[in-house]
Design a protein around this motif. Structure first.
Motif, PDB file in Angstrom:
ATOM      1  N   GLU A 167      20.765  81.328  41.617  1.00  0.00           N
ATOM      2  CA  GLU A 167      20.595  82.752  41.350  1.00  0.00           C
ATOM      3  C   GLU A 167      21.099  83.202  39.984  1.00  0.00           C
ATOM      4  O   GLU A 167      20.654  84.232  39.485  1.00  0.00           O
ATOM      5  CB  GLU A 167      21.308  83.561  42.441  1.00  0.00           C
ATOM      6  CG  GLU A 167      20.732  83.332  43.838  1.00  0.00           C
ATOM      7  CD  GLU A 167      21.516  84.076  44.909  1.00  0.00           C
ATOM      8  OE1 GLU A 167      22.593  84.626  44.563  1.00  0.00           O
ATOM      9  OE2 GLU A 167      21.051  84.112  46.064  1.00  0.00           O
ATOM     10  N   ARG A 168      22.046  82.490  39.382  1.00  0.00           N
ATOM     11  CA  ARG A 168      22.692  82.971  38.167  1.00  0.00           C
ATOM     12  C   ARG A 168      22.247  82.171  36.946  1.00  0.00           C
ATOM     13  O   ARG A 168      22.576  80.996  36.811  1.00  0.00           O
ATOM     14  CB  ARG A 168      24.215  82.874  38.307  1.00  0.00           C
ATOM     15  CG  ARG A 168      24.772  83.709  39.444  1.00  0.00           C
ATOM     16  CD  ARG A 168      24.837  85.167  39.071  1.00  0.00           C
ATOM     17  NE  ARG A 168      25.354  85.963  40.175  1.00  0.00           N
ATOM     18  CZ  ARG A 168      25.620  87.255  40.087  1.00  0.00           C
ATOM     19  NH1 ARG A 168      25.418  87.877  38.937  1.00  0.00           N
ATOM     20  NH2 ARG A 168      26.085  87.919  41.120  1.00  0.00           N
ATOM     21  N   LYS A 169      21.539  82.816  36.052  1.00  0.00           N
ATOM     22  CA  LYS A 169      21.176  82.178  34.795  1.00  0.00           C
ATOM     23  C   LYS A 169      22.391  82.177  33.870  1.00  0.00           C
ATOM     24  O   LYS A 169      23.140  83.148  33.800  1.00  0.00           O
ATOM     25  CB  LYS A 169      20.022  82.928  34.142  1.00  0.00           C
ATOM     26  CG  LYS A 169      19.537  82.295  32.839  1.00  0.00           C
ATOM     27  CD  LYS A 169      18.367  83.073  32.258  1.00  0.00           C
ATOM     28  CE  LYS A 169      17.899  82.452  30.947  1.00  0.00           C
ATOM     29  NZ  LYS A 169      16.761  83.186  30.352  1.00  0.00           N
ATOM     30  N   GLY A 170      22.596  81.087  33.150  1.00  0.00           N
ATOM     31  CA  GLY A 170      23.723  81.000  32.232  1.00  0.00           C
ATOM     32  C   GLY A 170      25.064  80.872  32.923  1.00  0.00           C
ATOM     33  O   GLY A 170      26.093  81.249  32.358  1.00  0.00           O
ATOM     34  N   LEU A 171      25.059  80.325  34.118  1.00  0.00           N
ATOM     35  CA  LEU A 171      26.301  80.178  34.889  1.00  0.00           C
ATOM     36  C   LEU A 171      27.269  79.241  34.175  1.00  0.00           C
ATOM     37  O   LEU A 171      26.891  78.175  33.699  1.00  0.00           O
ATOM     38  CB  LEU A 171      25.978  79.625  36.281  1.00  0.00           C
ATOM     39  CG  LEU A 171      27.152  79.488  37.251  1.00  0.00           C
ATOM     40  CD1 LEU A 171      27.621  80.864  37.715  1.00  0.00           C
ATOM     41  CD2 LEU A 171      26.757  78.613  38.445  1.00  0.00           C
ATOM     42  N   SER A 172      28.534  79.661  34.080  1.00  0.00           N
ATOM     43  CA  SER A 172      29.589  78.810  33.532  1.00  0.00           C
ATOM     44  C   SER A 172      30.534  78.398  34.652  1.00  0.00           C
ATOM     45  O   SER A 172      30.523  78.976  35.748  1.00  0.00           O
ATOM     46  CB  SER A 172      30.373  79.550  32.451  1.00  0.00           C
ATOM     47  OG  SER A 172      31.152  80.596  33.021  1.00  0.00           O
ATOM     48  N   ILE A 173      31.361  77.409  34.386  1.00  0.00           N
ATOM     49  CA  ILE A 173      32.310  76.939  35.385  1.00  0.00           C
ATOM     50  C   ILE A 173      33.315  78.043  35.715  1.00  0.00           C
ATOM     51  O   ILE A 173      33.598  78.310  36.895  1.00  0.00           O
ATOM     52  CB  ILE A 173      33.025  75.671  34.894  1.00  0.00           C
ATOM     53  CG1 ILE A 173      32.027  74.503  34.804  1.00  0.00           C
ATOM     54  CG2 ILE A 173      34.199  75.309  35.793  1.00  0.00           C
ATOM     55  CD1 ILE A 173      32.591  73.244  34.187  1.00  0.00           C
ATOM     56  N   ASP A 174      33.837  78.705  34.694  1.00  0.00           N
ATOM     57  CA  ASP A 174      34.810  79.776  34.936  1.00  0.00           C
ATOM     58  C   ASP A 174      34.195  80.930  35.706  1.00  0.00           C
ATOM     59  O   ASP A 174      34.828  81.502  36.601  1.00  0.00           O
ATOM     60  CB  ASP A 174      35.375  80.277  33.602  1.00  0.00           C
ATOM     61  CG  ASP A 174      36.341  79.295  32.962  1.00  0.00           C
ATOM     62  OD1 ASP A 174      36.712  78.313  33.646  1.00  0.00           O
ATOM     63  OD2 ASP A 174      36.725  79.493  31.803  1.00  0.00           O
ATOM     64  N   TYR A 175      32.952  81.285  35.366  1.00  0.00           N
ATOM     65  CA  TYR A 175      32.297  82.394  36.067  1.00  0.00           C
ATOM     66  C   TYR A 175      32.034  82.024  37.528  1.00  0.00           C
ATOM     67  O   TYR A 175      32.166  82.874  38.422  1.00  0.00           O
ATOM     68  CB  TYR A 175      30.989  82.751  35.377  1.00  0.00           C
ATOM     69  CG  TYR A 175      30.301  83.966  35.958  1.00  0.00           C
ATOM     70  CD1 TYR A 175      30.765  85.243  35.682  1.00  0.00           C
ATOM     71  CD2 TYR A 175      29.207  83.826  36.798  1.00  0.00           C
ATOM     72  CE1 TYR A 175      30.141  86.362  36.224  1.00  0.00           C
ATOM     73  CE2 TYR A 175      28.582  84.922  37.352  1.00  0.00           C
ATOM     74  CZ  TYR A 175      29.050  86.199  37.059  1.00  0.00           C
ATOM     75  OH  TYR A 175      28.442  87.294  37.610  1.00  0.00           O
ATOM     76  N   ALA A 176      31.656  80.776  37.779  1.00  0.00           N
ATOM     77  CA  ALA A 176      31.430  80.335  39.157  1.00  0.00           C
ATOM     78  C   ALA A 176      32.713  80.454  39.978  1.00  0.00           C
ATOM     79  O   ALA A 176      32.689  80.892  41.132  1.00  0.00           O
ATOM     80  CB  ALA A 176      30.923  78.900  39.173  1.00  0.00           C
TER      81      ALA A 176
END
Length: 499
Positions: A167-176
């Motif tokens: 669902e999330r484009k441009g997902l980063s590890i920290d954001y996850a």
């Protein structure tokens, strides 16, 4: 190696009882009070694989495993058999691989239980170990309720991370990590936890199979992410700084190198040079004529990557992942990775070509099937099962007869098209074919196995055999003539002596 999930305590999660998981939108929270279909028949991975794939085509699923497969495949029917309570062999094989890797990562990152203690998954409370329960009944309940996939917190995290990747484009590890803390999947103390960052990086590798993550050994205070390139030239870097955890995951992939193959431009005219000949690219030719070694790898990015220096050809060992993941999270990352490329393709198209390539390498040639059966199948075996992926067996023709007569009765495709069949892997396969065509056999044994041009092969050996037979018959005739002259001379001498 046993790949069962760690046994959880009956009393709850951890000493931190102030953090209770709440229901998050879009996911099912498991309290243990509901009945799970098939839960009492869940088997451990180590014991289940002792049965052959043919005798156990379906296996029971727990609810959380079923939800993970639905999220992973993007389908409401996780098993190819269409039953919500069972999964097919490909699903089970991939899940066995996932379980083994997640347990390895947790153990290497911070010891058993460290990662699990950061995940806020409720523990089913169906077994009370304080009661005086008959031993056999307790063992059965513990095996079904505690050791099953439904109670493993890492699989619960996997379910949520899969959905985020979708669902999330441009997902980063920290954001996850921040999102899963907000959804009460992770406890607050996971926010700045380096071990959790490492685990998310490793888990994304397992979910997409775009790289094989490894846990670095720390010789200093520096933190970094690391992968095992397994000898594939497409990975030009194997280590990234830890502060990259704030950047989109696709940006990490770009730093590792040009890991995905370039697709041929769409359209264009047909070219005779587009042909990929099975006689050039089957494993029998590659190994016995080209001197190439097959290196079985855990990354779809490295598939068919050829190192002309070490003469190693990378081949992906887990096609069950390809069969399951055509609607999986790999599609999102491939789409982002190729966003600026004029010749984009989907993750599903990439996986489809990987599946087809096993026929080119192994299935279409009888001697190549022999090589897979005798040597390569063992090399391709998975650690958790000590045998090869059953879907790999099928694609490589393991069950097909290797007799010459049976091969004559089977239709064989002798060539494929770069543009129509392998537009994504065209460059890799074309380079491999160019290398093979540049080789001239210099030994008699190599001449015997060199069947790249069957007409030339049959002509050469027909001339060799019949010419050899003709030479032998001529020598016999000369010998008989010499013997005849010898005995005629002896008879003449005896005749003169008698006179």
């Amino acid at each position: 190696m046993s790949t069962d999930f760690p046994v959880r305590t009956m009393s709850g999660r951890s000493a931190d009882t102030s953090e209770e998981p709440a229901t998050s939108t879009g996911f099912t929270q498991y309290t243990g009070s509901e009945q799970r279909p098939g839960l009492t028949s869940v088997q451990s991975t180590s014991s289940a694989f002792s049965a052959t794939a043919s005798s156990a085509q379906v296996r029971p699923l727990s609810d959380i495993t079923e939800d993970f497969l639905k999220a992973f495949t993007g389908s409401s029917r996780p098993g190819l058999h269409g039953s919500s309570a069972y999964m097919d062999v490909s699903s089970w094989t991939y899940l066995g691989y996932v379980r083994q890797k997640l347990n390895e990562f947790e153990s290497e990152i911070g010891g058993d239980g460290l990662i699990s203690s950061l995940i806020a998954v409720p523990v089913p409370a169906q077994v009370d170990i304080t009661k005086d329960t008959p031993e056999t009944t307790l063992e059965a309940q513990v095996d079904a309720t505690i050791q099953g996939p439904a109670t493993d917190p890492k699989l619960y995290l996997l379910l949520h991370l899969t959905t985020l990747l979708h669902e999330r484009k441009g997902l980063s590890i920290d954001y996850a990590i921040r999102m899963m803390i907000q959804q009460r999947v992770l406890y607050e103390r996971a926010r700045n936890n380096w071990a959790m960052r490492q685990f998310i990086f490793a888990t994304v590798g397992v979910l997409t199979m775009l790289y094989k993550p490894i846990v670095p050994t720390f010789s200093s205070g520096d933190t970094f992410f690391q992968l095992d390139h397994q000898g594939a030239p497409c990975f030009t870097e194997s280590r990234l700084r830890g502060d990259m955890s704030s950047r989109p995951i696709v940006e990490l992939l770009l730093h590792f190198g040009e890991i995905l193959p370039k697709r041929l431009p769409r359209g264009g005219r047909a070219d005779p040079k587009d042909a990929l000949h099975v006689s050039n690219l089957n494993v029998q030719t590659l190994t016995r004529i080209g001197g190439i070694t097959i290196q079985w790898v855990d990354s779809v990015s490295a598939h068919l990557d050829f190192d002309p220096i070490s003469l190693e050809l990378m081949v992906f060992r887990l096609p069950s992942f390809c069969a399951l993941s055509r609607g999986g999270p790999i599609n999102q990352l491939v789409s982002e990775y190729l966003e600026e490329s004029p010749n984009r393709y989907t993750g599903s198209e990439l996986l489809q070509e990987i599946i087809l390539s096993y026929k080119l390498l192994f299935q279409q040639e009888r001697l190549a099937r022999d090589i897979y059966r005798l040597t390569e199948r063992k090399e391709a075996s998975l650690e958790f099962s000590s045998t090869a992926d059953p879907f790999l067996d099928q694609q490589c023709g393991f069950t097909r007869s290797t007799s010459l007569l049976s091969s004559l009765n089977k239709p064989v495709k002798d060539s494929y098209s770069k543009r129509d069949d392998f537009p994504i892997f065209a460059k890799r396969l074309g380079g491999l074919q160019d290398y093979v065509e540049s080789i001239s056999p210099n030994r008699l044994s190599a001449l015997w196995y060199d069947r790249r041009d069957l007409l030339r092969w049959y002509t050469f050996w027909a001339v060799a055999w019949f010419g050899g037979i003709g030479v032998v018959l001529s020598l016999v005739q000369v010998g008989l003539g010499a013997a005849q002259i010898y005995y005629a001379r002896e008879a003449l001498l005896l005749q003169k002596q008698g006179m």
